[in-house]
Write an enzyme that holds these catalytic residues in place. Structure first.
Site, PDB file in Angstrom:
ATOM      1  N   CYS A 165       0.804  -1.221   0.000  1.00  0.00           N
ATOM      2  CA  CYS A 165       0.000   0.000   0.000  1.00  0.00           C
ATOM      3  C   CYS A 165       0.839   1.274   0.000  1.00  0.00           C
ATOM      4  O   CYS A 165       0.288   2.374  -0.063  1.00  0.00           O
ATOM      5  CB  CYS A 165      -0.952  -0.008   1.186  1.00  0.00           C
ATOM      6  SG  CYS A 165      -1.926  -1.524   1.267  1.00  0.00           S
ATOM      7  N   HIS A 305      -3.016   7.957   6.085  1.00  0.00           N
ATOM      8  CA  HIS A 305      -3.205   6.630   5.488  1.00  0.00           C
ATOM      9  C   HIS A 305      -4.599   6.135   5.864  1.00  0.00           C
ATOM     10  O   HIS A 305      -5.322   5.637   5.012  1.00  0.00           O
ATOM     11  CB  HIS A 305      -2.113   5.682   5.982  1.00  0.00           C
ATOM     12  CG  HIS A 305      -2.149   4.340   5.343  1.00  0.00           C
ATOM     13  ND1 HIS A 305      -2.051   4.165   3.981  1.00  0.00           N
ATOM     14  CD2 HIS A 305      -2.291   3.093   5.881  1.00  0.00           C
ATOM     15  CE1 HIS A 305      -2.113   2.869   3.696  1.00  0.00           C
ATOM     16  NE2 HIS A 305      -2.263   2.202   4.824  1.00  0.00           N
ATOM     17  N   GLU A 316      -1.280   5.059  13.596  1.00  0.00           N
ATOM     18  CA  GLU A 316      -0.990   6.285  12.857  1.00  0.00           C
ATOM     19  C   GLU A 316      -1.221   7.513  13.735  1.00  0.00           C
ATOM     20  O   GLU A 316      -0.447   8.475  13.686  1.00  0.00           O
ATOM     21  CB  GLU A 316      -1.838   6.375  11.589  1.00  0.00           C
ATOM     22  CG  GLU A 316      -1.483   7.574  10.727  1.00  0.00           C
ATOM     23  CD  GLU A 316      -2.141   7.589   9.366  1.00  0.00           C
ATOM     24  OE1 GLU A 316      -1.738   8.412   8.518  1.00  0.00           O
ATOM     25  OE2 GLU A 316      -3.059   6.776   9.128  1.00  0.00           O
ATOM     26  N   LYS A 337      -9.949   7.751   2.287  1.00  0.00           N
ATOM     27  CA  LYS A 337     -10.349   6.353   2.059  1.00  0.00           C
ATOM     28  C   LYS A 337     -11.767   6.116   2.562  1.00  0.00           C
ATOM     29  O   LYS A 337     -12.397   5.123   2.182  1.00  0.00           O
ATOM     30  CB  LYS A 337      -9.369   5.404   2.741  1.00  0.00           C
ATOM     31  CG  LYS A 337      -7.984   5.347   2.107  1.00  0.00           C
ATOM     32  CD  LYS A 337      -7.102   4.326   2.803  1.00  0.00           C
ATOM     33  CE  LYS A 337      -5.721   4.231   2.160  1.00  0.00           C
ATOM     34  NZ  LYS A 337      -4.871   5.389   2.460  1.00  0.00           N
ATOM     35  N   HIS A 342      -9.870   1.669  -0.026  1.00  0.00           N
ATOM     36  CA  HIS A 342      -8.415   1.547  -0.006  1.00  0.00           C
ATOM     37  C   HIS A 342      -7.946   0.973  -1.338  1.00  0.00           C
ATOM     38  O   HIS A 342      -8.188  -0.196  -1.644  1.00  0.00           O
ATOM     39  CB  HIS A 342      -8.002   0.642   1.160  1.00  0.00           C
ATOM     40  CG  HIS A 342      -6.531   0.615   1.414  1.00  0.00           C
ATOM     41  ND1 HIS A 342      -5.615   1.290   0.631  1.00  0.00           N
ATOM     42  CD2 HIS A 342      -5.797  -0.030   2.368  1.00  0.00           C
ATOM     43  CE1 HIS A 342      -4.401   1.073   1.101  1.00  0.00           C
ATOM     44  NE2 HIS A 342      -4.484   0.276   2.149  1.00  0.00           N
ATOM     45  N   PHE A 401       1.526  -3.420   3.963  1.00  0.00           N
ATOM     46  CA  PHE A 401       1.920  -4.743   4.442  1.00  0.00           C
ATOM     47  C   PHE A 401       3.407  -4.947   4.160  1.00  0.00           C
ATOM     48  O   PHE A 401       3.930  -4.515   3.117  1.00  0.00           O
ATOM     49  CB  PHE A 401       1.120  -5.833   3.723  1.00  0.00           C
ATOM     50  CG  PHE A 401      -0.314  -5.977   4.173  1.00  0.00           C
ATOM     51  CD1 PHE A 401      -0.813  -5.265   5.248  1.00  0.00           C
ATOM     52  CD2 PHE A 401      -1.171  -6.848   3.517  1.00  0.00           C
ATOM     53  CE1 PHE A 401      -2.122  -5.415   5.667  1.00  0.00           C
ATOM     54  CE2 PHE A 401      -2.490  -7.009   3.928  1.00  0.00           C
ATOM     55  CZ  PHE A 401      -2.966  -6.291   4.998  1.00  0.00           C
TER      56      PHE A 401
END
Length: 414
Positions: A165, A305, A316, A337, A342, A401
């Site tokens: 991502c 994010h 975050e 998002k 996403h 990831f």
């Protein structure tokens, strides 16, 4: 002295629109682009919805024959169309100038997953002779970069990034450094993804990464909300044209924004879960600030994010607090998002476009569905409605990831 790098073109393909004005209007209006999956029957799936782009036809946007379109995967089609929009916006004619000074760097987290699925079925149902001869060049993660290079004859640096991502943000950051270090004058860069396939949807669902709000898809993506239960899978592309400052001025280009800093790091703790203390994310944000030679108090807005996962949103928030300290009280943070889902490897490309538009319009887009704030997520997340405000510098975050963290700082051109 490093060369200045500016943004001269923006392009998107999203569930809220495939052109920048329509996309931005929908975003600021708080629209949701999430709905029940239509490309295949999701009836037997645990998760039946996504941020799917419906009715998309490459030939509506690009001069390509049906035969040509069939030879490229859906994620490449998204990338080509977003690149076309960005190049058109930049008003740049690539037939002029040195093609070896024009490059491409486009990221994707997964690449041609749909192509893998289709040919896997052919192999086992009809035998190896029925596997498509175009399968490999269609599914490669670098297929978007390669096809953009071929379509516009761009012969300079050409690469691809696959950092889950964080892919698009790493791609833009790497392209930024290529121009800074005089290896190219123009880079077409960003990310593209098309993972809303039976295998993609079921795979993320089996990881328990996705929201399961099948009865209310439009409220499923709810970053920083106490009732969040996972992210919503999205698809699309975000591509930008980056250009060396003097090169842009010489051709009379409109300068939309300037790139100031790029930072990256690794969590080094887990393949899919974030560092619970947000240390890797904080290090990447700090690196971007150091690269830009900026004090944390200079940042006016953070495009988070913010995936709507229970662990990620808390990590975050902790990371932002550790970097910005008391300044977090004056610094809005929002997650777009919540509206488009996403987009995995493409998310950073679309969010870089959003960050640039926030500067141009002096508006922070909202985090929708933030109805019941999580006490552990206690920043100003611009709930429900877009906010007009002075914005000179934006930090945009992407975490993937594998523990990949990438951050960019974009601002008004000095």
């Amino acid at each position: 002295m490093a060369r200045r790098v500016v943004v001269t073109g923006l392009g998107v393909v999203t569930t809220l629109g495939c052109n920048v004005p329509e996309f931005w209007d929908g975003l600021c209006a708080g629209k949701s682009g999430i709905g029940t999956v239509k490309r295949f029957d999701p009836e037997t799936f645990k998760v039946k919805f996504a941020g799917e782009i419906q009715g998309f036809q490459t030939s509506d946007h690009l001069a390509m024959t049906e035969k040509e379109v069939k030879r490229i995967d859906r994620f490449v089609q998204f990338g080509l169309v977003a690149a076309h929009k960005a190049i058109e916006h930049a008003g740049i004619d690539f037939s002029q100038g040195d093609p070896y000074r024009h490059g491409v760097l486009v990221g994707s987290g997964i690449g041609g997953l749909g192509e893998i699925e289709a040919n896997h079925a052919k192999l086992f149902d009809r035998g190896p002779a029925r596997v498509s001869p175009f399968m490999i060049p269609k599914l490669m993660v670098n297929a978007a970069s390669g096809n953009i290079s071929v379509y516009w004859g761009l012969c300079g640096p050409n690469s691809a990034v696959a950092t889950a991502c964080a892919s698009a943000t790493n791609a833009i950051g790497d392209a930024f450094k290529i121009i800074q270090n005089d290896m190219a004058d123009v880079m077409v860069t960003g990310g593209s993804e098309a993972a809303i396939t039976p295998m993609g949807l079921s795979g993320f669902a089996r990881m328990q990464a996705l929201s399961t709000r099948n009865d209310s898809p439009q409220t499923a993506s709810r970053p920083f909300d106490k009732d969040r239960d996972g992210f919503v899978l999205g698809e699309g592309a975000g591509i930008v044209v980056l250009e060396e400052y003097e090169h842009a001025r010489a051709r009379g280009a409109e300068i939309l924004a300037e790139l100031y800093g790029y930072g990256m790091s690794a969590d080094g703790t887990h393949m899919t879960a974030p560092d619970p203390e947000g240390r890797g994310a904080a290090r990447a944000m700090g690196a971007a600030l150091r690269d830009a030679k900026l004090d944390p108090t200079a940042i006016n807005y953070v495009n988070a994010h913010g995936t709507s996962t229970p662990l990620g949103d808390i990590a975050e928030t902790i990371a932002i607090k550790s970097v910005f300290g008391s300044h977090t009280k004056q610094m809005p943070v929002s997650s777009t998002k919540s509206q488009i889902g996403h987009l995995l490897g493409a998310s950073g490309g679309v969010e870089f476009v959003i960050s640039s538009l926030a500067l141009l319009h002096q508006v922070a887009p909202p985090t929708i569905n933030l109805d019941n704030p999580d006490p552990q997520c206690d920043l100003d997340y611009v709930p429900h409605e877009a906010r007009e405000m002075p914005i000179d510098l934006v930090l945009t975050n992407s975490f993937g990831f594998g523990g990949h963290n990438a951050c960019l700082i974009v601002g008004k051109a000095a």
